[in-house]
Motif scaffolding. Structure first.
Motif, mmCIF file in Angstrom:
data_model
loop_
_atom_site.group_PDB
_atom_site.id
_atom_site.type_symbol
_atom_site.label_atom_id
_atom_site.label_comp_id
_atom_site.label_asym_id
_atom_site.label_seq_id
_atom_site.Cartn_x
_atom_site.Cartn_y
_atom_site.Cartn_z
ATOM 1 N N VAL A 158 0.734 -1.215 0.062
ATOM 2 C CA VAL A 158 0.037 0.075 0.076
ATOM 3 C C VAL A 158 0.871 1.399 0.106
ATOM 4 N N ARG A 160 1.905 5.360 -0.497
ATOM 5 C CA ARG A 160 1.474 6.726 -0.432
ATOM 6 C C ARG A 160 2.405 7.554 -1.043
ATOM 7 N N ASP A 184 -2.329 2.271 -4.344
ATOM 8 C CA ASP A 184 -2.482 3.648 -3.771
ATOM 9 C C ASP A 184 -3.168 3.311 -2.637
ATOM 10 N N ARG A 185 -2.910 4.017 -1.388
ATOM 11 C CA ARG A 185 -3.475 3.519 -0.180
ATOM 12 C C ARG A 185 -5.036 3.805 -0.140
ATOM 13 N N LYS A 186 -5.473 4.779 -1.175
ATOM 14 C CA LYS A 186 -7.207 5.191 -0.956
ATOM 15 C C LYS A 186 -7.703 4.099 -1.850
ATOM 16 N N MET A 191 -7.278 -3.065 -3.888
ATOM 17 C CA MET A 191 -6.823 -3.942 -3.008
ATOM 18 C C MET A 191 -7.579 -5.338 -3.077
ATOM 19 N N TYR A 203 -0.525 -5.788 4.484
ATOM 20 C CA TYR A 203 -1.466 -4.776 5.059
ATOM 21 C C TYR A 203 -0.837 -4.517 6.602
ATOM 22 N N TYR A 209 -5.261 4.873 13.097
ATOM 23 C CA TYR A 209 -5.554 5.549 11.955
ATOM 24 C C TYR A 209 -6.921 6.596 11.984
#
Length: 316
Positions: A158, A160, A184-186, A191, A203, A209
């Protein structure tokens, strides 16, 4: 749609703009140092950098100390102080380990890796089932991720993107050695897609968070630690295997890579509170393999269950 949805940054002359010279110089120096010095000297250098950081990083020393006090209230103050000191030495090593991961050739990198037990990961890969590899924010995480790739069981990390384009280019290139890829983490849909397609996804469910998509469950001695529900969301929607993974440095300076057991059989994925508490037990187990190598500098207990209580009050 292609699984490689995140567009890799490409080199262009604009990356050589004078505003990026500091980035190129810094990483160039790091690459030079890690490639010309013997590994044992690099270890010593990293630990010295950590000691210097501890001397001038009073705020982070306080955060690390409070995290350990909160997590282990029965631990004597002398042991807490020792753990904080060792943690900062490992924090200094993290810079060196990043350089090793991004800039060492594969043949040399392999000399540091010990496949201690990855049978569960390999078995699921043979079966074609996606694997959610749940790791923790170990200070040597960069090495661990590349190590899985070197061992032939790499996956998707993941990612950023960095605001500086030169830094982003170097970071992306450094993290995609030996077959690893990035998402991309978003991009949660991506995923889920790679897991459904039988791929492996790294992960990290161990940090605070924030309140969004989180619940409050026990973590070490704190009964209401803010914990992500992302693990259960990914597992439930993709029907993947869940395997805790780690890669801590041993006393010989080697990195022991483990992904040895599947935990999804008893994982209560339909109950996000129970699932988060269940996952935290395995996160604790991973951290306790080498507590001095975990990122205690992060405010793990900053988000309070009661929204009326000031965020970060535990660190005052």
């Amino acid at each position: 749609m292609s699984k490689d949805k995140l567009t890799p940054p490409e080199f262009s002359l604009s990356l050589l703009h004078p505003k990026n010279w500091g980035v190129w110089l810094g990483f160039g120096l790091l690459a030079l140092v890690v490639n010309i010095l013997p590994y044992r000297i690099l270890l010593s250098l990293g630990r010295k950098l950590g000691q210097i950081g501890m001397r001038y990083g009073a705020k982070r020393v306080h955060v690390a100390t409070r995290n350990i006090e909160l997590s282990f209230p029965d631990k004597p103050q002398q042991e807490i102080q020792h753990l904080v000191e060792e943690n900062f030495k490992n924090t200094g090593m993290a810079l060196i380990e990043t350089g090793i991961t991004w800039f060492w050739p594969t043949w040399r990198f392999k000399t540091l890796i010990v496949d201690k037990d990855t049978h569960a990961m390999r078995e699921k890969s043979k079966q074609g089932q996606g694997v959610l590899l749940c790791c923790v924010h170990a200070l040597n995480l960069e090495i661990t991720a590349r190590a899985f790739g070197v061992l032939g069981i790499g996956g998707y990390g993941v990612f950023r993107p960095h605001n500086n384009p030169a830094y982003n280019f170097i970071q992306y290139w450094g993290r995609t050695h030996n077959g690893n890829k990035l998402i991309d983490r978003k991009d949660v849909k991506q995923m889920i897609r790679v897991l459904r397609d039988g791929e492996r996804l790294f992960y990290l469910p161990d940090h605070d968070y924030g309140r969004n998509k989180s619940v409050f469950v026990p973590f070490f001695a704190i009964e209401d630690a803010c914990t992500t529900t992302g693990t259960s969301i990914l597992a439930y929607t993709s029907k993947c295997a869940i395997i805790p993974g780690s890669g801590f440095r041993n006393s010989d300076g080697k990195y022991e890579i483990m992904a040895d057991k599947c935990i999804e059989a008893d994982y209560p994925q339909k109950d996000e509170v129970a699932a988060a508490a269940y996952m935290n037990k395995y996160v604790e187990e991973l951290i306790l393999r080498a507590p001095e190598q975990w990122m205690w500098l992060h405010k793990r207990y900053k988000t309070m269950q009661d929204e009326n209580v000031e965020k970060g009050i535990r660190y005052k």
